[in-house]
Design an enzyme around this catalytic site. Structure first.
Site, PDB file in Angstrom:
ATOM      1  N   TYR A 140      -7.125  37.217  17.736  1.00  0.00           N
ATOM      2  CA  TYR A 140      -6.772  38.045  16.362  1.00  0.00           C
ATOM      3  C   TYR A 140      -7.724  39.171  16.720  1.00  0.00           C
ATOM      4  O   TYR A 140      -7.685  40.424  16.515  1.00  0.00           O
ATOM      5  CB  TYR A 140      -6.740  37.444  15.050  1.00  0.00           C
ATOM      6  CG  TYR A 140      -6.598  38.518  14.190  1.00  0.00           C
ATOM      7  CD1 TYR A 140      -5.720  38.935  13.595  1.00  0.00           C
ATOM      8  CD2 TYR A 140      -8.280  38.117  13.478  1.00  0.00           C
ATOM      9  CE1 TYR A 140      -5.789  39.929  12.119  1.00  0.00           C
ATOM     10  CE2 TYR A 140      -8.386  39.329  12.174  1.00  0.00           C
ATOM     11  CZ  TYR A 140      -7.208  40.049  11.525  1.00  0.00           C
ATOM     12  OH  TYR A 140      -6.704  41.285   9.992  1.00  0.00           O
ATOM     13  N   SER A 189     -13.590  42.855  10.232  1.00  0.00           N
ATOM     14  CA  SER A 189     -15.328  42.653  10.134  1.00  0.00           C
ATOM     15  C   SER A 189     -15.065  41.961  11.693  1.00  0.00           C
ATOM     16  O   SER A 189     -15.450  41.280  12.474  1.00  0.00           O
ATOM     17  CB  SER A 189     -15.668  41.458   9.179  1.00  0.00           C
ATOM     18  OG  SER A 189     -15.077  40.637   8.688  1.00  0.00           O
TER      19      SER A 189
END
Ligand SMILES: NC(=O)c1ccc[n+]([C@@H]2O[C@H](COP(=O)([O-])OP(=O)(O)OC[C@H]3O[C@@H](n4cnc5c(N)ncnc54)[C@H](O)[C@@H]3O)[C@@H](O)[C@H]2O)c1
Length: 317
Positions: A147, A124
């Protein structure tokens, strides 16, 4: 539904999510291999699997070793990654090398091996901080941490390899996964951190005001989504949100954990928000529901109970 591929290699299979996928695939009769460099993985996570899996101690950055291992499998479920947002802020180069280069190594090897399916653990975090909720797969992606960028880059590589080389790739965008075998640590998730503090009688830490929200997804639902992604014939380069189905604030989470542990006397401690953290996150899972038959089976409270029970069993040490 086509015949499911028989031999499946789970990268990161000694990790939290990967090990649950291994258990689920073994239970379905697949032949399963695990490829893991054990940087955050643990052999304890593979106890339930026992001798049922072949283990390959290989780093996904090592392209030539990867080629040799991948050749022995029909499909790849790719979970191996450096998972922490904080670590990616501290060391974006290594996060990129593992999460992006490592994925390209695996995709290349999978193409050479004529693999039937490549299922990729996306996140997500690819959505970043857009205000729109719930998140749908077609919305613009704007990751706000190294990330998140690495997870999106690898996902785009999956789609590009599907187009260019014809390999069937599927990306599953997981939303805040939790459950047994997720260990607390400097780079661990919020739930293990809060449970650990509560069980040792320390005040849990909340970054920011605690009103930020997350869509917590129980790990066995994620394992089921991977199984269905392997089994279903899907358009190449498919992307699916895999969420728990409802948003919860961090304040609510902490209150529920304190209740489950019987330590409602502990007052949470608020620290400044962390860099790279998203404010709100909540998945629209209708695409996964219609194309994969995905339905989260574990409610938030039931999942928390199972997780607290696992911590109490002492297997974290
Ligand atoms: N935990 C979550 O909430 C969450 C959310 C979204 C996406 N994901 C994704 O799910 C996947 C699994 O995450 P997890 O929570 O189980 O984390 P984890 O750290 O428990 O598992 C990752 C595994 O990958 C292995 N690994 C790391 N670097 C490697 C390398 N260079 N070569 C080989 N193996 C390596 C680790 O040893 C570990 O076993 C990751 O791809 C992560 O990005 C996780």
């Amino acid at each position: 539904m086509p015949d499911a591929p028989h031999r499946v290699l789970v990268t990161g299979g000694a990790g939290f999510i990967g090990s649950h996928i291994v258990d689920r695939l073994l239970g379905e009769g697949f032949t399963v291999g695990v490829l893991d460099s054990m940087i955050t993985g643990s052999h304890d996570n593979l106890k339930a699997a026992g001798k049922g899996v072949s283990f390959h101690d290989v780093d996904i950055r090592d392209a030539s070793s990867i080629e040799k291992v991948v050749g022995g499998y029909d499909s790849i479920v790719h979970e191996a990654a450096l998972v922490s947002v904080t670590r990616s802020v501290e060391d974006p180069l290594t996060t990129n090398a593992v999460n992006v280069d490592g994925t390209v190594n695996l995709l290349r090897a999978a193409v050479h091996a004529k693999a039937k399916k490549f299922v990729y653990a996306s996140s997500s975090s690819v959505y970043g901080d857009s205000a729109t909720l719930p998140k749908t797969e077609d919305m613009v992606t704007r990751p706000i941490s190294p990330y998140g960028v690495s997870k999106l880059s690898a996902e785009l590589y999956c789609a590009a390899f599907a187009r260019v080389y014809g390999i069937q790739t599927v990306a599953l965008r997981y939303f805040n996964v939790f459950g047994p075998r997720q260990r607390p640590g400097p780079y661990g998730g919020v739930i293990p951190a809060v449970i650990k503090k509560a069980l040792s009688g320390d005040r849990p830490v909340i970054y920011g005001d605690g009103e930020q929200s997350r869509d917590f997804t129980y790990v066995e639902d994620v394992a089921e989504a991977n199984l269905q992604a392997l089994k279903h014939d899907l358009p190449a380069g498919s992307v699916f949100n895999i969420g728990g189905g409802e948003p919860h604030s961090i304040n609510e989470l902490v209150a529920k954990v304190l209740e489950a542990v019987g330590r409602t006397d502990l007052e949470p401690q608020h620290l400044p928000p962390r860099m790279g953290d998203i404010r709100d996150s909540f998945a629209d899972i209708s695409r996964a529901a219609s194309q994969l038959g995905y339905r989260p089976k574990f409610g938030f409270e039931e999942g928390l109970r199972q997780t607290v029970a696992w911590f109490r069993s002492g297997e974290t040490t």
